[in-house]
Enzyme design. Structure first.
Site, PDB file in Angstrom:
ATOM      1  N   GLY B 129       0.826  -1.208   0.000  1.00 53.05           N
ATOM      2  CA  GLY B 129       0.000   0.000   0.000  1.00 53.05           C
ATOM      3  C   GLY B 129       0.856   1.251   0.000  1.00 53.05           C
ATOM      4  O   GLY B 129       0.907   1.980   1.003  1.00 53.05           O
ATOM      5  N   SER B 131       1.492   3.431  -3.379  1.00 50.30           N
ATOM      6  CA  SER B 131       1.042   4.445  -4.341  1.00 50.30           C
ATOM      7  C   SER B 131      -0.376   4.932  -4.061  1.00 50.30           C
ATOM      8  O   SER B 131      -1.214   4.199  -3.532  1.00 50.30           O
ATOM      9  CB  SER B 131       1.074   3.864  -5.757  1.00 50.30           C
ATOM     10  OG  SER B 131       2.345   3.352  -6.040  1.00 50.30           O
ATOM     11  N   SER B 163      -1.412  -4.305  -6.124  1.00 51.84           N
ATOM     12  CA  SER B 163      -1.420  -5.614  -6.781  1.00 51.84           C
ATOM     13  C   SER B 163      -1.861  -6.682  -5.800  1.00 51.84           C
ATOM     14  O   SER B 163      -1.376  -6.747  -4.667  1.00 51.84           O
ATOM     15  CB  SER B 163      -0.025  -5.963  -7.297  1.00 51.84           C
ATOM     16  OG  SER B 163       0.411  -4.987  -8.207  1.00 51.84           O
ATOM     17  N   GLU B 248      12.905  -5.147  -3.595  1.00 52.99           N
ATOM     18  CA  GLU B 248      11.998  -5.126  -4.721  1.00 52.99           C
ATOM     19  C   GLU B 248      12.737  -4.938  -6.033  1.00 52.99           C
ATOM     20  O   GLU B 248      12.187  -5.185  -7.093  1.00 52.99           O
ATOM     21  CB  GLU B 248      10.997  -3.980  -4.493  1.00 52.99           C
ATOM     22  CG  GLU B 248       9.650  -4.274  -5.097  1.00 52.99           C
ATOM     23  CD  GLU B 248       8.697  -3.096  -5.032  1.00 52.99           C
ATOM     24  OE1 GLU B 248       8.539  -2.517  -3.956  1.00 52.99           O
ATOM     25  OE2 GLU B 248       8.119  -2.791  -6.077  1.00 52.99           O
ATOM     26  N   ASN B 367      11.728   3.821 -14.582  1.00 54.50           N
ATOM     27  CA  ASN B 367      13.124   3.803 -15.015  1.00 54.50           C
ATOM     28  C   ASN B 367      13.747   5.187 -14.969  1.00 54.50           C
ATOM     29  O   ASN B 367      14.950   5.320 -14.739  1.00 54.50           O
ATOM     30  CB  ASN B 367      13.219   3.181 -16.413  1.00 54.50           C
ATOM     31  CG  ASN B 367      12.935   1.691 -16.352  1.00 54.50           C
ATOM     32  OD1 ASN B 367      11.993   1.270 -15.676  1.00 54.50           O
ATOM     33  ND2 ASN B 367      13.746   0.898 -17.010  1.00 54.50           N
ATOM     34  N   GLU B 368      12.929   6.215 -15.155  1.00 61.62           N
ATOM     35  CA  GLU B 368      13.471   7.577 -15.062  1.00 61.62           C
ATOM     36  C   GLU B 368      13.920   7.845 -13.626  1.00 61.62           C
ATOM     37  O   GLU B 368      14.983   8.435 -13.386  1.00 61.62           O
ATOM     38  CB  GLU B 368      12.414   8.601 -15.488  1.00 61.62           C
ATOM     39  CG  GLU B 368      12.088   8.581 -16.981  1.00 61.62           C
ATOM     40  CD  GLU B 368      11.312   7.333 -17.426  1.00 61.62           C
ATOM     41  OE1 GLU B 368      10.510   6.808 -16.628  1.00 61.62           O
ATOM     42  OE2 GLU B 368      11.520   6.883 -18.567  1.00 61.62           O
TER      43      GLU B 368
HETATM   44  C1  FAD Z   1       1.644  -3.290 -13.010  1.00 62.83           C
HETATM   45  C2  FAD Z   1       1.836  -2.370 -11.856  1.00 62.83           C
HETATM   46  C3  FAD Z   1       1.710  -2.847 -10.573  1.00 62.83           C
HETATM   47  C4  FAD Z   1       1.847  -1.984  -9.494  1.00 62.83           C
HETATM   48  N1  FAD Z   1       1.677  -2.479  -8.228  1.00 62.83           N
HETATM   49  C5  FAD Z   1       1.755  -1.625  -7.180  1.00 62.83           C
HETATM   50  C6  FAD Z   1       1.490  -2.086  -5.860  1.00 62.83           C
HETATM   51  O1  FAD Z   1       1.211  -3.272  -5.639  1.00 62.83           O
HETATM   52  N2  FAD Z   1       1.539  -1.203  -4.847  1.00 62.83           N
HETATM   53  C7  FAD Z   1       1.873   0.104  -5.040  1.00 62.83           C
HETATM   54  O2  FAD Z   1       1.927   0.843  -4.078  1.00 62.83           O
HETATM   55  N3  FAD Z   1       2.117   0.583  -6.286  1.00 62.83           N
HETATM   56  C8  FAD Z   1       2.066  -0.255  -7.353  1.00 62.83           C
HETATM   57  N4  FAD Z   1       2.306   0.224  -8.617  1.00 62.83           N
HETATM   58  C9  FAD Z   1       2.526   1.652  -8.802  1.00 62.83           C
HETATM   59  C10 FAD Z   1       3.939   2.034  -9.179  1.00 62.83           C
HETATM   60  O3  FAD Z   1       4.778   1.979  -8.072  1.00 62.83           O
HETATM   61  C11 FAD Z   1       3.856   3.437  -9.789  1.00 62.83           C
HETATM   62  O4  FAD Z   1       3.239   3.286 -11.037  1.00 62.83           O
HETATM   63  C12 FAD Z   1       5.177   4.121  -9.973  1.00 62.83           C
HETATM   64  O5  FAD Z   1       5.778   4.408  -8.740  1.00 62.83           O
HETATM   65  C13 FAD Z   1       5.017   5.429 -10.775  1.00 62.83           C
HETATM   66  O6  FAD Z   1       4.014   6.238 -10.275  1.00 62.83           O
HETATM   67  P1  FAD Z   1       2.854   6.804 -11.240  1.00 62.83           P
HETATM   68  O7  FAD Z   1       2.290   5.641 -11.967  1.00 62.83           O
HETATM   69  O8  FAD Z   1       1.963   7.617 -10.417  1.00 62.83           O
HETATM   70  O9  FAD Z   1       3.591   7.693 -12.308  1.00 62.83           O
HETATM   71  P2  FAD Z   1       4.161   9.208 -12.124  1.00 62.83           P
HETATM   72  O10 FAD Z   1       5.006   9.283 -10.915  1.00 62.83           O
HETATM   73  O11 FAD Z   1       3.018  10.137 -12.241  1.00 62.83           O
HETATM   74  O12 FAD Z   1       5.044   9.299 -13.383  1.00 62.83           O
HETATM   75  C14 FAD Z   1       4.567   9.486 -14.719  1.00 62.83           C
HETATM   76  C15 FAD Z   1       5.750   9.681 -15.636  1.00 62.83           C
HETATM   77  O13 FAD Z   1       6.514  10.815 -15.194  1.00 62.83           O
HETATM   78  C16 FAD Z   1       7.841  10.463 -14.946  1.00 62.83           C
HETATM   79  N5  FAD Z   1       8.375  11.194 -13.801  1.00 62.83           N
HETATM   80  C17 FAD Z   1       7.789  11.397 -12.593  1.00 62.83           C
HETATM   81  N6  FAD Z   1       8.609  12.068 -11.782  1.00 62.83           N
HETATM   82  C18 FAD Z   1       9.762  12.270 -12.458  1.00 62.83           C
HETATM   83  C19 FAD Z   1      11.004  12.885 -12.157  1.00 62.83           C
HETATM   84  N7  FAD Z   1      11.270  13.402 -10.961  1.00 62.83           N
HETATM   85  N8  FAD Z   1      11.933  12.897 -13.107  1.00 62.83           N
HETATM   86  C20 FAD Z   1      11.704  12.346 -14.326  1.00 62.83           C
HETATM   87  N9  FAD Z   1      10.569  11.755 -14.677  1.00 62.83           N
HETATM   88  C21 FAD Z   1       9.610  11.710 -13.747  1.00 62.83           C
HETATM   89  C22 FAD Z   1       7.786   8.970 -14.649  1.00 62.83           C
HETATM   90  O14 FAD Z   1       9.034   8.342 -14.855  1.00 62.83           O
HETATM   91  C23 FAD Z   1       6.719   8.509 -15.613  1.00 62.83           C
HETATM   92  O15 FAD Z   1       7.295   8.334 -16.873  1.00 62.83           O
HETATM   93  C24 FAD Z   1       2.157  -0.626  -9.715  1.00 62.83           C
HETATM   94  C25 FAD Z   1       2.301  -0.156 -11.010  1.00 62.83           C
HETATM   95  C26 FAD Z   1       2.138  -1.011 -12.076  1.00 62.83           C
HETATM   96  C27 FAD Z   1       2.285  -0.459 -13.457  1.00 62.83           C
END
Ligand code: FAD
Lengths: 318, 381
Positions: B129, B131, B163, B248, B367-368
């Protein structure tokens, strides 16, 4: 940094490193002492070889110890002093039995450092190592893009100085060479990374070091990733030098990474990096040369992909 | 940066070979349909329990907590075999990989006794828990609040992308337990173990691209968490989640999500004697061999008590991009369209891979963000 690495750095970053390497006994590390080498493990030899790549030194280190030295020692032949080189004699080269000796005829292509080598060790057909003085051959100079000697050597009925059954065939020698170049590639990638990181901290545009721009940071991180992964993979292969899968994969990966690493290092450096006076070329020109030598990534991919059996078993060695 | 060159190859213990054979023998006799990305999208609680019976869950946990006291490198062997086979390991994956070790490191005796043996039996699954709708990469900005209540805390807020929450027996929730201190955003966060089901926790599916259900929205609406279920020290949550992320990152699941495609293309190339396909297989094998060495090296460094954050980040960056590269490389030779309902395993695996691929470079830190960590390690940030 270990003691060996430190000594190597001090020597290899100097102006004329080869005599100092020989004097310190570092030219034949990895070659057993009783054969005339300096002793030490293959991993020790790899430390030196990597350092030569990292400091952009132009030395026949891989050829002298790693290739010719080990080849001769394993064949039970004495390892001569001075710079050496090694080659595989393919179709255009022949060693023919003559009484109790061997007569050498034909051409060896792209022999590294042949013009300055004291002796060349050739793995001829029939798994025979023959040793000769390149001064008795006709040498047509050639080079790779880094300006390192890659000469054509033509023998016209020269008697071999020594001969013995070879511990490896031509393919085996190529594997030794591939691992050596893979080690050198990891050193050169690290050298390019060090320069690029330093430059990103010094060069200012828009009122700040370019390393503060996220686009530049992301490029440097990718370069560091390629360099680090290639490095650990090659180290693993050095621990298993007779494992064809390890060597093929390590060289293929290092050759692949080399292109990406060189491209990023140049992008970060801007125009100054593509000049003859800038030091970056010591790394990138070698990356582009060494990634091809003893098999590029495609050559080794064919070896891996052509292996029968489940790929997972191949990858895990079981 | 100096630490990068010091990444020594990991060495598998001598027992690893026999262990690998045991896992392969078990897999050969198990009944499941292999799939890509099985650690996220292949959940089968019965399979998880079967692994628990064999002693292959909670392997590194101490025996007194139901674990098996084995080395992280032995665990590495077991999980890479399961992943390569495309086995349905999704149900227990999070509990086994990170929650178990985190409870062992930070939990109370009571928490360890309650959760660790169950995790090792494959009977207790966890959700992460972290995101939230407005907090992704910037995890410290989480808004889920924990307020003091009599004998515990009350949680309010929404987690997303959780997840496996719909299969989980508990969720480890990161919440703000003290008001935000603008000078130190990492302070005042805590981790709470929320046991499920709970009438004040609503779990709703968030459907994936092809309508599949693997992650969820989880709403905490005044959920009570007793003091006994706070993990670690209140206020220490940031340090704890950061450590958790180290487990992780850079495990074999960051390289092998699409391995099935390589295996299937290899089989096809052998059948058709197609040299171009074989070359592609070889190219992918070379890269995977190298990445696996790197992953193993990080596992070795972790096992030796190191904190290889930077190498872990760069391995995950290269590894997850490789997982994507596999998809395109295999597509070039497959000669079939991705088709989820096809009788052809390659068409099916491609369909799974294509749809899950965008997540490879997002989950567990994008990856960023990972490259940002590496850049900091290089000293340019
Ligand atoms: C299949 C899957 C399973 C997941 N399971 C879990 C889970 O079980 N529990 C959980 O807590 N989370 C989970 N996640 C969430 C995951 O950890 C987040 O998707 C991830 O941390 C990115 O956050 P966001 O999706 O809000 O993207 P954002 O943070 O909004 O990012 C969007 C884009 O902006 C870029 N960006 C953001 N900040 C920066 C920066 N400072 N510099 C450069 N680029 C930047 C990112 O790289 C990305 O390309 C899961 C995600 C996926 C896809």
């Amino acid at each position: 940094m270990g003691l060996l690495e430190e000594t190597a750095r001090d020597i290899l970053s100097g102006p004329d490193p080869w005599p100092a390497l020989e004097e310190a006994g570092l030219a034949s590390v990895g070659v057993p002492e009783d054969a005339g080498g300096s002793g030490g493990t293959l991993a020790d030899a790899a430390v030196l070889l990597r350092a030569s790549g990292r400091h952009g030194a132009s030395v026949p280190l891989a050829e002298t110890g790693w290739l010719a030295g080990r080849l001769l020692a394993a064949a039970g032949l004495p390892v001569p002093r001075g710079p050496l080189t090694a080659a595989a004699g393919n179709g255009a080269f022949e060693a023919v039995r003559d009484g109790d000796g061997w007569v050498l005829t034909g051409t060896l292509r792209r022999v590294p450092w042949a013009r300055s080598a004291h002796r060349v060790a050739v793995v001829a057909d029939g798994r025979q190592v023959v040793v000769a003085d390149p001064a008795l051959a006709t040498i047509t100079p050639g080079e790779n893009v880094a300006g390192e000697p890659r000469d054509e050597v033509t023998f016209d009925g020269v008697r071999a100085e020594r001969a013995a059954p070879s511990p490896v065939d031509a393919a085996g020698l190529r594997r030794w060479g591939a691992l050596a170049r893979a080690v050198q590639l990891t050193g050169a990638m690290r050298g390019a990374l060090d320069l690029a990181v330093r430059y990103a901290g010094e060069r200012e545009q828009f009122g700040r070091p370019i390393g503060r721009f996220q686009a530049v940071q992301q490029m440097l991180a990718e370069l560091a990733g390629e360099a680090a992964v290639a490095d650990v993979a090659v180290r693993a292969a050095v621990r298993a030098p007779d494992d064809e899968v390890a060597v093929a994969a390590a060289k293929a990966n290092a050759s692949r990474a080399a292109g990406r690493a060189a491209a990023i290092a140049h992008q970060v450096h801007g125009a100054i990096g593509v000049t003859q006076e800038h030091g970056l070329r010591r790394f990138t020109l070698r990356l582009w040369s060494w990634r091809e030598e003893y098999g590029d990534e495609t050559t080794w991919a064919d070896v891996l992909g052509g292996r029968p059996g489940d790929p997972w078993a191949t990858l895990t060695g079981r | 940066m100096a630490n990068l060159s010091e990444l020594e190859p990991g060495t598998l213990p001598p027992e690893a070979g026999a262990l690998r054979d045991e896992v392969r023998e078990f897999l050969a006799g198990a009944s499941f349909t292999p799939r890509c990305d099985s650690w996220l999208t292949g959940a089968d609680p019965a399979f998880s329990r079967a692994l628990g019976e064999r002693g292959w869950l909670g392997m590194t946990l101490p025996e007194r907590y139901g674990g098996h006291g084995r080395s992280p490198l032995e665990r590495f062997v077991v999980i890479e075999e399961l992943l390569a086979a495309g086995a349905p390991v999704g149900a227990h994956w999070i509990a086994d990989r990170q929650t178990g070790p985190s409870i062992l490191a930070n939990g109370t005796e009571e928490q360890k006794r309650r959760f660790l043996p169950a995790i090792a039996r494959g009977e207790c699954f966890f959700g992460i828990g972290m995101s939230e709708p407005d907090s992704g990469s910037d995890l410290a900005s989480v808004r889920t609040r924990a307020e003091r209540a009599d004998g515990g805390w009350t949680l309010r807020g929404t987690k997303v992308w959780t997840s496996g929450a719909h299969l989980a027996h508990a969720i480890l929730v990161l919440a703000r337990s003290e008001p935000l201190d603008a000078g130190d955003r990492h302070a005042g966060l805590s981790q709470f173990i929320v046991a499920l089901p709970d009438e004040r926790v609503a779990i709703r599916p968030i459907r994936g691209l092809s309508g599949e259900h693997h992650f969820n929205e989880v709403v905490f609406d005044g959920t009570f968490v007793p003091d006994a279920m706070v993990l670690g020290r209140p206020g220490d949550g940031w340090r704890q989640v950061t450590a958790e992320l180290a487990y992780e990152r850079s495990g074999p699941e960051r390289l092998l999500s699409t391995f099935m495609l390589i295996r299937l293309l290899h089989g096809r190339a052998a059948d058709t004697a197609d040299p171009a396909a074989r070359r592609t297989v070889g190219r992918l094998m070379a890269r995977l061999w190298a990445l696996r060495q790197a992953s193993l090296a990080v596992a070795g460094a972790l096992a030796a008590g190191g904190t290889p954050d930077v190498p872990a980040a760069l391995v995950k960056d290269l590894g997850t991009r490789f997982e994507n590269e596999v998809v395109d490389a295999v597509r070039e030779h497959a000669g079939v369209e991705p088709d989820p309902g096809s009788p052809d395993p390659l068409a099916r695996a491609l369909a799974q891979a294509v749809v899950q691929a965008p997540g490879f470079t997002l989950r567990g830190g994008t990856n960023e963000i990972l490259r940002g960590i590496v850049a900091r390690g290089l000293g340019v940030r």
